[in-house]
Design a protein around this motif. Structure first.
Motif, PDB file in Angstrom:
ATOM      1  N   ALA A 146       0.941  -1.103  -0.109  1.00 56.62           N
ATOM      2  CA  ALA A 146      -0.115  -0.029  -0.135  1.00 56.62           C
ATOM      3  C   ALA A 146       0.930   1.161   0.031  1.00 56.62           C
ATOM      4  O   ALA A 146       1.769   1.228   0.872  1.00 56.62           O
ATOM      5  N   ILE A 147       0.620   2.098  -0.853  1.00 57.43           N
ATOM      6  CA  ILE A 147       1.532   3.654  -1.000  1.00 57.43           C
ATOM      7  C   ILE A 147       0.468   4.514  -0.144  1.00 57.43           C
ATOM      8  O   ILE A 147      -0.607   4.767  -0.842  1.00 57.43           O
ATOM      9  N   LYS A 148       1.182   5.328   0.407  1.00 57.31           N
ATOM     10  CA  LYS A 148       0.460   6.490   0.918  1.00 57.31           C
ATOM     11  C   LYS A 148       1.416   7.904   0.705  1.00 57.31           C
ATOM     12  O   LYS A 148       2.579   7.707   0.941  1.00 57.31           O
ATOM     13  N   GLY A 149       0.692   9.098   0.534  1.00 57.39           N
ATOM     14  CA  GLY A 149       1.654  10.163   0.385  1.00 57.39           C
ATOM     15  C   GLY A 149       1.045  11.378   1.439  1.00 57.39           C
ATOM     16  O   GLY A 149       0.283  11.441   1.425  1.00 57.39           O
ATOM     17  N   PHE A 150       2.092  12.028   1.914  1.00 61.74           N
ATOM     18  CA  PHE A 150       1.976  13.032   2.803  1.00 61.74           C
ATOM     19  C   PHE A 150       2.980  14.154   2.696  1.00 61.74           C
ATOM     20  O   PHE A 150       3.914  14.034   2.112  1.00 61.74           O
ATOM     21  N   THR A 151       2.238  15.475   2.840  1.00 62.06           N
ATOM     22  CA  THR A 151       3.114  16.609   2.562  1.00 62.06           C
ATOM     23  C   THR A 151       2.818  17.525   3.770  1.00 62.06           C
ATOM     24  O   THR A 151       2.011  17.512   4.445  1.00 62.06           O
ATOM     25  N   ASP A 152       4.188  18.427   3.785  1.00 66.01           N
ATOM     26  CA  ASP A 152       3.775  19.618   4.910  1.00 66.01           C
ATOM     27  C   ASP A 152       3.511  20.762   4.306  1.00 66.01           C
ATOM     28  O   ASP A 152       3.429  21.921   4.742  1.00 66.01           O
ATOM     29  N   HIS A 153       2.750  20.776   2.962  1.00 61.62           N
ATOM     30  CA  HIS A 153       2.357  21.815   2.405  1.00 61.62           C
ATOM     31  C   HIS A 153       0.727  21.916   2.874  1.00 61.62           C
ATOM     32  O   HIS A 153       0.264  20.842   3.481  1.00 61.62           O
ATOM     33  N   ASP A 154       0.380  22.829   2.518  1.00 57.45           N
ATOM     34  CA  ASP A 154      -1.300  22.921   2.942  1.00 57.45           C
ATOM     35  C   ASP A 154      -2.283  22.705   2.199  1.00 57.45           C
ATOM     36  O   ASP A 154      -3.542  22.850   2.160  1.00 57.45           O
ATOM     37  N   ARG A 155      -1.938  22.117   0.901  1.00 55.83           N
ATOM     38  CA  ARG A 155      -2.977  21.442   0.059  1.00 55.83           C
ATOM     39  C   ARG A 155      -2.366  20.136  -0.639  1.00 55.83           C
ATOM     40  O   ARG A 155      -1.177  20.091  -0.534  1.00 55.83           O
ATOM     41  N   ARG A 156      -3.418  19.548  -1.231  1.00 58.54           N
ATOM     42  CA  ARG A 156      -3.009  18.303  -1.968  1.00 58.54           C
ATOM     43  C   ARG A 156      -2.071  18.508  -3.021  1.00 58.54           C
ATOM     44  O   ARG A 156      -2.445  19.477  -3.783  1.00 58.54           O
ATOM     45  N   LEU A 157      -1.011  17.853  -3.165  1.00 56.16           N
ATOM     46  CA  LEU A 157      -0.240  17.671  -4.372  1.00 56.16           C
ATOM     47  C   LEU A 157      -0.379  16.511  -5.211  1.00 56.16           C
ATOM     48  O   LEU A 157      -0.186  15.288  -4.584  1.00 56.16           O
ATOM     49  N   MET A 158      -0.176  16.477  -6.370  1.00 63.79           N
ATOM     50  CA  MET A 158       0.018  15.206  -7.252  1.00 63.79           C
ATOM     51  C   MET A 158       1.551  15.436  -7.793  1.00 63.79           C
ATOM     52  O   MET A 158       1.531  16.291  -8.758  1.00 63.79           O
ATOM     53  N   VAL A 159       2.338  14.380  -7.551  1.00 62.31           N
ATOM     54  CA  VAL A 159       3.594  14.424  -7.811  1.00 62.31           C
ATOM     55  C   VAL A 159       4.159  13.109  -8.120  1.00 62.31           C
ATOM     56  O   VAL A 159       3.868  12.138  -7.404  1.00 62.31           O
ATOM     57  N   ASP A 160       4.838  13.063  -9.317  1.00 62.91           N
ATOM     58  CA  ASP A 160       5.388  11.677  -9.614  1.00 62.91           C
ATOM     59  C   ASP A 160       4.273  10.513  -9.800  1.00 62.91           C
ATOM     60  O   ASP A 160       4.600   9.383  -9.181  1.00 62.91           O
ATOM     61  N   GLY A 161       2.992  10.746  -9.825  1.00 61.45           N
ATOM     62  CA  GLY A 161       1.849   9.748 -10.007  1.00 61.45           C
ATOM     63  C   GLY A 161       1.590   9.607  -8.755  1.00 61.45           C
ATOM     64  O   GLY A 161       0.624   8.445  -8.399  1.00 61.45           O
ATOM     65  N   THR A 162       1.823  10.150  -7.436  1.00 66.59           N
ATOM     66  CA  THR A 162       1.362   9.695  -6.373  1.00 66.59           C
ATOM     67  C   THR A 162       0.589  11.301  -5.794  1.00 66.59           C
ATOM     68  O   THR A 162       1.258  12.168  -5.832  1.00 66.59           O
ATOM     69  N   SER A 163      -0.666  10.815  -5.025  1.00 64.31           N
ATOM     70  CA  SER A 163      -1.244  11.983  -4.502  1.00 64.31           C
ATOM     71  C   SER A 163      -0.721  12.094  -2.777  1.00 64.31           C
ATOM     72  O   SER A 163      -0.797  11.161  -2.226  1.00 64.31           O
ATOM     73  N   PHE A 164      -0.354  13.250  -2.628  1.00 68.93           N
ATOM     74  CA  PHE A 164       0.482  13.721  -1.288  1.00 68.93           C
ATOM     75  C   PHE A 164      -0.647  14.436  -0.411  1.00 68.93           C
ATOM     76  O   PHE A 164      -1.048  15.674  -1.098  1.00 68.93           O
TER      77      PHE A 164
END
Length: 296
Positions: free
Chosen positions: A31-49
């Protein structure tokens, strides 16, 4: 050393930058999960953070040599993507984490800073802290066999060769009541002697804990019925009526391997290994120790 793409390097050299960190986590179940310290959802390299409030990282250092580099990632459990139950169940143990530096204004500009694995996870006041270890920590692990009296195989594996499907070594049961999450009164095990399932494992087959595993610390059969003691965890207590499949365990001794499993020929330890007493037992006051044979 991190190599920055040309476009991102040019952005970083500018007077104002729009960068953030993203963490792509791959669990052992793929299972792949993405997280970011930004304040909105980002789509990077095919993964939603996903943005998580209070999600931050400590200072990270890359050092020369064989020392293990670490960084802590801390966050509030405010997303359905991460919860206490999954952490307690060990779903994030040894997961791989890829750290990305991303230009959030142009998400095609990103660089991979490091790859790591999750080490120790601690929880306090509704938040978690996950320690990320560089992959060099694998060099600290013991490789090869350790010579000891006890067996170093896992019950039922290719070296042990014991068939866990043999009759009498597993059983289905149900919870009658739970004094605590670890102290359970159960049904279905009345035909087995007390202690038979000690050091074994339980797989929950129904209820809120279905699919999860627990380890058995004690198995007592008394006048009041059968009581199981599970190893401490932070999981919630099972409810009356929850069903499970229980399997026997092994204390890794030669006596148990022979008497309980009739598997002495496959014992993967050295039960007759001499100890310190035997090694020094020949030293008697007055004997001659000139390098000659001790046994004629």
């Amino acid at each position: 050393m991190t190599i920055y793409p040309e476009a991102l390097a040019a952005h970083l050299e500018g007077g104002v930058t729009t960068v953030c960190h993203c963490w792509r986590m791959t669990r052992r179940d793929a299972a792949i999960k993405g997280f970011t310290d930004h304040d909105r959802r980002l789509m990077v390299d095919g993964t939603s953070f996903e943005p998580l409030a209070g999600f931050s990282a400590t200072e990270a250092r890359d050092t020369l040599g064989l020392a293990v580099d670490t960084v802590d990632v801390e966050g509030v459990l405010s997303s359905d993507e991460i919860n206490e139950a999954d952490i307690s169940a060990g779903l994030y143990d040894d997961a791989t984490v890829e750290t990305l530096l991303v230009n959030w204004a142009e998400t095609t500009q990103f660089a991979r800073l490091r790859n790591a694995t999750i080490g120790k996870i601690t929880r306090r006041d509704g938040a978690f802290v996950a320690e990320l270890k560089s992959r060099i920590h694998a060099l600290d692990q013991v490789n090869g066999r350790v010579i000891s009296r006890s067996c170093d195989a896992e019950l039922g594996d290719a070296r042990c060769r014991f068939s866990m499907g043999s009759p009498g070594f597993s059983a289905a049961g149900a919870v009658i009541s739970a004094e605590t999450p670890e102290m359970l009164h159960v049904s279905g095990l009345g035909a087995f002697d007390g202690g038979w399932f000690e050091l074994g494992s339980i797989e929950w087959t129904s209820g809120a804990l279905a699919g999860r595993l627990a380890h058995v610390a004690g198995h007592v059969k008394g006048q009041a019925g059968v009581e199981l003691t599970l190893q401490p965890s932070e999981a919630s207590a099972p409810a009356p009526g929850d069903t499970f499949l229980i399997k026997v365990g092994c204390d890794k001794t030669f006596a148990t391997c022979k008497a309980k499993f009739d598997n002495a020929l496959n014992f993967q330890g050295f039960p007759h290994l001499p100890g310190n007493d035997a090694a020094y037992g020949y030293a008697v006051d007055g004997d001659i120790f000139d390098g000659g044979p001790l046994v004629a």
